[in-house]
Design an enzyme around this catalytic site. Structure first.
Site, PDB file in Angstrom:
ATOM      1  N   THR A  19      85.361 122.053  32.592  1.00  0.00           N
ATOM      2  CA  THR A  19      84.842 120.786  33.106  1.00  0.00           C
ATOM      3  C   THR A  19      85.374 120.531  34.516  1.00  0.00           C
ATOM      4  O   THR A  19      86.579 120.555  34.732  1.00  0.00           O
ATOM      5  CB  THR A  19      85.277 119.632  32.194  1.00  0.00           C
ATOM      6  OG1 THR A  19      85.035 120.013  30.852  1.00  0.00           O
ATOM      7  CG2 THR A  19      84.523 118.380  32.517  1.00  0.00           C
ATOM      8  N   GLN A  20      84.451 120.296  35.464  1.00  0.00           N
ATOM      9  CA  GLN A  20      84.912 119.980  36.812  1.00  0.00           C
ATOM     10  C   GLN A  20      84.541 118.569  37.212  1.00  0.00           C
ATOM     11  O   GLN A  20      85.020 118.044  38.195  1.00  0.00           O
ATOM     12  CB  GLN A  20      84.333 120.969  37.811  1.00  0.00           C
ATOM     13  CG  GLN A  20      84.759 122.372  37.427  1.00  0.00           C
ATOM     14  CD  GLN A  20      84.664 123.355  38.565  1.00  0.00           C
ATOM     15  OE1 GLN A  20      84.560 122.968  39.716  1.00  0.00           O
ATOM     16  NE2 GLN A  20      84.709 124.623  38.234  1.00  0.00           N
TER      17      GLN A  20
END
Lengths: 275, 261
Positions: free
Chosen positions: A33-34
């Site tokens: 997840t960014q």
């Protein structure tokens, strides 16, 4: 028929065709997840004399789109604790449904008179969040833990970096900017908690939810509120086992009341008006 | 000629329904020196008799602290106790790290019980050759548990394990009704009296061979008292000798064994 062990249990190539390995390993590296995708905004909480009040609206946004308007972001965990979550809603659902539900079920199965109170839940959540950030795969949330612990109201915050802190007035997201200054006016420090009644605390949090709806473009005029109050120690069971007496009172689907949009007339700089 | 065919491993039942390896493990406890534990409403106490292999040697440690609220006394194979106590320390640390909570006594006891039971169910393994008395304090008060290598654990108000522990048990059974309301000092003295009853002929309690550990509710941390630290209690106890004769001095009559300080 292929009798070799590596073919055991696999669909037969002559019947189903050979396996498409491109599904097994794509050409891209696995990404963590960014950024959050579906998000919840502020959670607001305040201690008062004899308990804590916590509130969060029911919106889950997809970017700037108000995508889901019936999301419950507060969750009661055990008998003593309510947690509220901002940030990524899928990560929140993972925490609530996979982690916390399992945690409480396991604790109840022990059935030995021990139970997880707010500070225990808080430590658990902060360790999970820190563990995940150390794997460079954070759970993209800020979590407030409100509850009753060891004869006192409990309120503390943990975020996706594993940062932990505590204060008698806390808010996440946009609320950290808009609500905390409002709450601190009434409750600047721990000593001030004794002078705040339950009614006053609920009033203050309602006011914060209103201000947030005015100014936070990712918020909703419908929210949930939980009030956790403690009343000392009660004795249960034949063996004189002691347990703190704690009440969690829920108010759901609260509509924002007494809105006034008069201030909007003075807002300049948007739309077709000539400034 | 009459070799026992059913004690080669811990997974084979004898025709009488016994598992000899487990029974041998229980026998190993009886080879160890005695340890006594007891609880009041406010304290849990462990007392133990240490042994030295030879006159010039040091004494084998009998009481191991696990955490500030928890400790064990052992009888049997000390290396096995070390394995179990290290495991309990890990459980204790993980509870503090993960939940900010001192591990509940019953939980950590059940954890070692599960560990011990597994050993009785796998070929090629052996049961632990040690019995433990686990004394600790948690949110539900002071507790004393007995652990056996069979995987059995039971909670007690007073318990004893090890050589001649039956004599200590007899003392505990006779006086247990006083334990609940005993003060800290009274409880330790009860423990020492039980320990004294288990002494072998010609033996006596000394500051060198007596270990005491106390833990209390309201924050009294688990503390082990050894050597000169137990001198005061032994003085209060008065007679420190075995009552099994062998000496000219007669056993002290019951009245002088006053439980009040």
């Amino acid at each position: 028929m292929n009798h070799l062990p590596e073919a055991w249990g696999r669909p037969r190539n002559d019947v189903y065709g050979s396996y498409d390995h491109s599904y097994l390993q794509g050409s891209h590296p696995q990404q963590h997840t960014q950024q959050p995708i579906v998000t919840g905004t502020s959670v607001v909480a305040l201690k008062f004399n004899g308990g804590v009040v916590i509130a969060a609206d029911n919106l889950a946004s997809y970017g700037s789109l108000a995508r889901f308007t019936d999301v419950e972001r507060l969750k009661q965990v055990g008998t003593h604790t309510v947690v509220g979550t901002g940030g990524d809603m899928s990560d929140m659902q993972h925490i609530y449904e996979k982690l916390l539900d399992t945690l409480i079920i396991k604790e109840e199965y022990q059935n030995d008179g021990h139970y997880l109170r707010a500070s225990h839940i808080y430590r658990y959540l902060s360790r999970v969040l820190y563990y995940r950030r150390c794997k460079f795969n954070p759970l993209w949330n800020t979590i407030l833990v409100a509850g009753w612990d060891d004869g006192k109201p409990f309120l503390a915050s943990a975020d996706l970096l594993g940062t932990t802190f505590s204060s008698p007035a806390l808010a996440t997201g946009y609320g950290a900017h808009l609500a905390i200054p409002l709450l601190r006016r009434a409750c600047p420090d721990e000593a001030a908690v004794a002078g705040i009644t339950r009614e006053r605390a609920v009033e203050l949090v309602e006011e914060c939810m209103k201000v947030l709806f005015y100014r936070d473009a990712r918020s909703l005029n419908k929210y949930s509120m939980a009030v956790i109050t403690g009343e000392g120690v009660e004795t249960t069971g034949a063996d004189g086992e002691k347990k703190e007496k704690v009440h969690v009172e829920w108010r759901k689907d609260i509509e924002l009341a007494n809105q006034s949009w008069k201030f909007a007339e003075n807002i300049k700089g948007y739309g077709a008006q000539t400034v | 000629m009459f070799r026992n065919n059913y004690d080669n491993d811990s997974v084979t039942f004898s025709p009488q329904g016994r598992i000899f390896q487990v029974e041998y493990a229980l026998e190993a406890i009886k080879q160890g020196s005695v340890a006594v534990g007891l609880v009041s409403k406010t304290h849990a106490v462990l007392v133990a008799l240490k042994r030295n292999a030879e006159e010039l040697g040091s004494y084998q440690k009998k009481i191991i602290g696990i955490d500030t609220h928890l400790g064990v006394a052992l009888a049997g194979l000390a290396p096995d106790a070390r394995v179990l106590s290290n495991f309990m320390r890990q459980q204790s640390m993980s509870s503090r790290l993960l939940y900010n909570r001192p591990v509940p006594v019953a939980r950590v006891v059940n954890a070692i019980a599960d560990k011990a039971q597994v050993n009785t169910q796998h070929y090629g393994r052996r049961p632990y050759g040690v019995g433990l008395l686990v004394a600790g304090v948690d949110e539900t008060g002071p507790h004393l548990w007995e652990f056996q290598p069979s995987g059995m654990v039971l909670e007690y108000r007073g318990a004893s394990i090890g050589a001649r522990s039956q004599s200590a048990r007899t003392y505990l059974e006779r006086t247990h009704e006083q334990f609940a309301d005993s003060s800290r000092e009274q409880l330790v003295l009860h423990g020492l009296k039980a320990l004294r009853d288990s002494l072998a002929q010609d033996k006596e309690l000394t500051t060198a061979n007596t270990s005491v550990a106390v833990v209390g509710v309201d924050g009294e941390k688990f503390k082990l008292y050894d050597g000169d630290e137990v001198g005061e209690w032994l003085e209060k106890l008065g007679n420190v000798q075995s009552s099994r004769g062998g000496r000219e001095e007669p056993a002290v009559p019951e009245e002088t064994m006053d439980t009040t300080e």
